[in-house]
Enzyme design. Structure first.
Site, PDB file in Angstrom:
ATOM      1  N   HIS A   1      30.908  37.455  39.442  1.00  0.00           N
ATOM      2  CA  HIS A   1      31.130  36.458  38.956  1.00  0.00           C
ATOM      3  C   HIS A   1      30.065  35.432  39.501  1.00  0.00           C
ATOM      4  O   HIS A   1      29.215  34.217  38.579  1.00  0.00           O
ATOM      5  CB  HIS A   1      32.313  35.854  39.213  1.00  0.00           C
ATOM      6  CG  HIS A   1      33.416  36.059  38.069  1.00  0.00           C
ATOM      7  ND1 HIS A   1      34.487  36.612  38.292  1.00  0.00           N
ATOM      8  CD2 HIS A   1      33.076  35.667  36.655  1.00  0.00           C
ATOM      9  CE1 HIS A   1      35.032  36.786  36.948  1.00  0.00           C
ATOM     10  NE2 HIS A   1      34.382  36.296  36.120  1.00  0.00           N
TER      11      HIS A   1
ATOM     12  N   ARG B   1      21.524  50.427  17.881  1.00  0.00           N
ATOM     13  CA  ARG B   1      22.175  49.298  18.170  1.00  0.00           C
ATOM     14  C   ARG B   1      21.627  48.495  19.399  1.00  0.00           C
ATOM     15  O   ARG B   1      21.196  49.171  20.119  1.00  0.00           O
ATOM     16  CB  ARG B   1      23.767  49.451  18.143  1.00  0.00           C
ATOM     17  CG  ARG B   1      24.532  49.964  17.090  1.00  0.00           C
ATOM     18  CD  ARG B   1      25.653  50.609  17.630  1.00  0.00           C
ATOM     19  NE  ARG B   1      26.829  50.697  16.379  1.00  0.00           N
ATOM     20  CZ  ARG B   1      27.851  51.394  16.351  1.00  0.00           C
ATOM     21  NH1 ARG B   1      28.196  52.221  17.461  1.00  0.00           N
ATOM     22  NH2 ARG B   1      28.573  51.562  15.370  1.00  0.00           N
TER      23      ARG B   1
ATOM     24  N   ARG C   1      27.556  45.706  20.468  1.00  0.00           N
ATOM     25  CA  ARG C   1      28.860  46.397  21.010  1.00  0.00           C
ATOM     26  C   ARG C   1      28.903  46.025  22.395  1.00  0.00           C
ATOM     27  O   ARG C   1      27.851  45.959  22.842  1.00  0.00           O
ATOM     28  CB  ARG C   1      28.656  47.908  20.863  1.00  0.00           C
ATOM     29  CG  ARG C   1      28.952  48.405  19.493  1.00  0.00           C
ATOM     30  CD  ARG C   1      30.295  48.417  18.865  1.00  0.00           C
ATOM     31  NE  ARG C   1      30.409  48.838  17.485  1.00  0.00           N
ATOM     32  CZ  ARG C   1      30.250  47.910  16.290  1.00  0.00           C
ATOM     33  NH1 ARG C   1      30.009  47.155  16.251  1.00  0.00           N
ATOM     34  NH2 ARG C   1      30.408  48.962  15.242  1.00  0.00           N
TER      35      ARG C   1
ATOM     36  N   GLN D   1      34.583  49.733  38.523  1.00  0.00           N
ATOM     37  CA  GLN D   1      33.612  49.660  39.201  1.00  0.00           C
ATOM     38  C   GLN D   1      34.003  49.623  40.846  1.00  0.00           C
ATOM     39  O   GLN D   1      33.250  49.646  41.800  1.00  0.00           O
ATOM     40  CB  GLN D   1      32.770  48.303  39.085  1.00  0.00           C
ATOM     41  CG  GLN D   1      31.842  48.733  37.760  1.00  0.00           C
ATOM     42  CD  GLN D   1      31.537  47.301  37.203  1.00  0.00           C
ATOM     43  OE1 GLN D   1      30.174  47.091  37.493  1.00  0.00           O
ATOM     44  NE2 GLN D   1      32.299  46.768  36.480  1.00  0.00           N
TER      45      GLN D   1
ATOM     46  N   ASP E   1      30.271  43.265  45.550  1.00  0.00           N
ATOM     47  CA  ASP E   1      29.016  42.189  45.051  1.00  0.00           C
ATOM     48  C   ASP E   1      27.865  42.005  46.197  1.00  0.00           C
ATOM     49  O   ASP E   1      26.903  41.378  45.767  1.00  0.00           O
ATOM     50  CB  ASP E   1      29.865  40.785  45.063  1.00  0.00           C
ATOM     51  CG  ASP E   1      30.872  40.705  44.060  1.00  0.00           C
ATOM     52  OD1 ASP E   1      30.847  41.448  43.182  1.00  0.00           O
ATOM     53  OD2 ASP E   1      32.132  39.897  44.306  1.00  0.00           O
TER      54      ASP E   1
ATOM     55  N   GLY F   1      39.528  41.270  46.822  1.00  0.00           N
ATOM     56  CA  GLY F   1      39.714  42.336  46.164  1.00  0.00           C
ATOM     57  C   GLY F   1      39.080  43.605  46.996  1.00  0.00           C
ATOM     58  O   GLY F   1      38.429  43.788  47.833  1.00  0.00           O
TER      59      GLY F   1
ATOM     60  N   ASN G   1      33.713  37.361  51.276  1.00  0.00           N
ATOM     61  CA  ASN G   1      33.401  36.321  51.797  1.00  0.00           C
ATOM     62  C   ASN G   1      34.553  34.829  51.934  1.00  0.00           C
ATOM     63  O   ASN G   1      34.371  34.398  53.143  1.00  0.00           O
ATOM     64  CB  ASN G   1      32.683  35.081  50.553  1.00  0.00           C
ATOM     65  CG  ASN G   1      31.069  35.502  50.674  1.00  0.00           C
ATOM     66  OD1 ASN G   1      30.590  35.096  51.523  1.00  0.00           O
ATOM     67  ND2 ASN G   1      30.861  36.197  49.541  1.00  0.00           N
ATOM     68  N   GLY G   2      35.727  35.114  51.165  1.00  0.00           N
ATOM     69  CA  GLY G   2      36.664  34.309  51.506  1.00  0.00           C
ATOM     70  C   GLY G   2      37.273  34.754  52.785  1.00  0.00           C
ATOM     71  O   GLY G   2      37.881  34.011  53.617  1.00  0.00           O
TER      72      GLY G   2
ATOM     73  N   ARG H   1      44.737  38.492  47.359  1.00  0.00           N
ATOM     74  CA  ARG H   1      43.848  37.480  47.695  1.00  0.00           C
ATOM     75  C   ARG H   1      44.598  36.206  48.092  1.00  0.00           C
ATOM     76  O   ARG H   1      45.718  35.905  47.633  1.00  0.00           O
ATOM     77  CB  ARG H   1      43.122  37.037  46.286  1.00  0.00           C
ATOM     78  CG  ARG H   1      42.094  38.107  45.658  1.00  0.00           C
ATOM     79  CD  ARG H   1      41.376  37.451  44.533  1.00  0.00           C
ATOM     80  NE  ARG H   1      40.550  38.492  43.916  1.00  0.00           N
ATOM     81  CZ  ARG H   1      39.578  38.983  44.424  1.00  0.00           C
ATOM     82  NH1 ARG H   1      39.015  38.320  45.372  1.00  0.00           N
ATOM     83  NH2 ARG H   1      38.725  39.826  43.780  1.00  0.00           N
TER      84      ARG H   1
HETATM   85  O1  F6P Z   1      34.566  40.344  44.509  1.00  0.00           O
HETATM   86  C1  F6P Z   1      34.781  41.529  43.977  1.00  0.00           C
HETATM   87  C2  F6P Z   1      35.017  41.422  42.336  1.00  0.00           C
HETATM   88  O2  F6P Z   1      35.136  42.903  41.905  1.00  0.00           O
HETATM   89  C3  F6P Z   1      33.989  40.727  41.615  1.00  0.00           C
HETATM   90  O3  F6P Z   1      32.964  41.529  41.305  1.00  0.00           O
HETATM   91  C4  F6P Z   1      34.921  40.383  40.424  1.00  0.00           C
HETATM   92  O4  F6P Z   1      33.953  39.105  39.711  1.00  0.00           O
HETATM   93  C5  F6P Z   1      36.121  40.102  40.964  1.00  0.00           C
HETATM   94  O5  F6P Z   1      36.391  40.764  42.176  1.00  0.00           O
HETATM   95  C6  F6P Z   1      37.071  40.276  39.915  1.00  0.00           C
HETATM   96  O6  F6P Z   1      38.386  39.812  40.901  1.00  0.00           O
HETATM   97  P1  F6P Z   1      39.902  40.497  40.637  1.00  0.00           P
HETATM   98  O7  F6P Z   1      40.082  41.738  41.209  1.00  0.00           O
HETATM   99  O8  F6P Z   1      40.694  39.500  41.224  1.00  0.00           O
HETATM  100  O9  F6P Z   1      40.219  40.579  38.755  1.00  0.00           O
END
Ligand code: F6P
Length: 358
Positions: free
Chosen positions: A181, A172, A276, A284, A137, A12, A113-114, A75
């Site tokens: 994740h 609210r 909500r 982000q 992350d 990502g 990481n990957g 990815r």
């Molecule tokens: O690892 C970065 C990240 O933005 C995570 O925070 C998020 O869960 C994930 O990638 C979202 O992945 P994708 O861009 O494949 O939807």
């Protein structure tokens, strides 16, 4: 001296990938007579299929403040690296072939990481590798901070700040779902920075009754609204008891688009309050890197350049106690840095009254 380096961004994207590549190239071109930089498109895909371009100094000019990545990314799961592609191509051998064909001195790999696991695999296969830790992350082991993290905190914080004013006007309950994740660093920092009342993280399973109690406590104290910062990977105490497989199966059947909507429904059932949900999602990871990340990447890039000049390979370049540091890839690859439920930061957040639903 002449050097021929390859570069790729994988996984990502995030802010400051360009700033980091610029740091590497500027430090090298200032210290070498000749430099050739091969940029591989879309991460490891470009290396596997030989999709690259010889980059010039011009490519790295004016990109310090530019979000995204000039090389593109994709990815390519580490667990599939040893599985041949649909045409039977051995991906690892293909990557080695591209590297040797271009007679590269080293490969600079920017990723999370990957990406890091594959980088370490290529190191084991004899390639000269330098890895730079990117991810919003902040979950990479061996560095205090990853690039993208601070920029993402700014965006997630601003999202919660905006919710604050509307929440206060409407009495609210609001949930802002923050990316992450597996780990909750971003949610924790943005939640604290924006004054969220309840923060739910993957590392601290929540009890919905405790969440409801925290909301009721605020109402009883005359506070009309409550804001929850919920990580994408927040998990209830019951679900945390399931095996990974069982939980995955359960998620497949979940009737809500994400965990926040499920929590919203539970709160609504129990309190009758209007709830909500706001999901800033990929905003982000977008936009221009914040000044902190620009500085971080310039320093990490320069430190990576220094290692390349010394031909000292096989490392991730991290930031530890304010200093750039080389960390052996084999020591960090595959390790996840998670929020410690008993860490000082969590304890201090609890001390000022933030509930973690535990
Ligand atoms: O690892 C970065 C990240 O933005 C995570 O925070 C998020 O869960 C994930 O990638 C979202 O992945 P994708 O861009 O494949 O939807």
């Amino acid at each position: 001296m002449m050097k021929r380096i390859g570069m790729l961004t994988s996984g990502g994207d995030c802010q400051a990938l360009n700033a980091a590549m610029r740091g590497v190239v500027k430090s090298l071109s200032s210290n070498l007579n000749e430099l050739e930089v091969y940029g591989f498109y879309e991460g490891y895909k470009g290396l596997i299929y030989g999709n690259y371009r010889l980059l010039t100094a011009k490519d790295f000019s004016g990109i310090l403040t530019m979000g995204g990545t000039i090389l593109g990314t994709s990815r390519q799961p580490f667990k599939l690296m040893r599985t041949p592609d649909e045409n039977g191509l051995d991906k690892v051998e293909a990557m080695k072939h591209t590297y040797h064909k271009l007679r590269l001195d080293c490969l600079v790999i920017l990723g999370g990481n990957g990406t890091q696991k594959t980088a370490n695999l290529l190191r084991e296969e004899g390639l000269n590798i330098i890895h730079l830790p990117k991810t919003i992350d902040n979950d990479i082991w061996g560095t205090d901070v990853t690039f993208g993290f601070q920029s993402a905190i700014n965006i997630a914080t601003e999202a919660i700040d905006c919710i604050h004013t509307t929440a206060a006007s409407h009495n609210r309950v609001f949930i802002v779902e923050v990316m992450g994740h597996k780990v909750g660093w971003l949610t924790l920092y943005a939640g604290v920075a924006a004054g969220a009342d309840i923060i739910l993280l993957p590392e601290i399973p929540y009890d919905i009754e405790k969440v409801v109690k925290a909301i009721q406590k605020r109402s009883q104290a005359g506070k009309g609204f409550t804001i929850l910062a919920v990580a994408e990977g927040a998990i209830s105490k019951e679900d945390a008891k399931l095996s990974k497989k069982e939980y995955k199966e359960k998620l497949k059947k979940r009737k809500y688009p994400s965990v926040s909507y499920e929590i919203a429904a539970r709160i609504q059932e129990r309190t009758g309050s209007e709830v909500r949900v706001t999901v800033p999602g990929h905003t982000q990871r977008g936009g221009s890197p914040c000044p902190y990340d620009r500085v971080l990447c310039t320093r990490l890039g320069a430190a990576a350049g220094k290692l390349i000049l010394k031909e000292d390979y096989g490392y991730m370049v991290g930031m530890i106690n304010g200093e750039t540091k080389k960390v052996p890839l084999e020591e960090v690859a595959g390790k996840l840095k998670m929020v410690e439920p008993d860490s000082k930061m969590v304890q201090e957040a609890k001390l000022i009254g933030i509930s973690f639903g535990d």
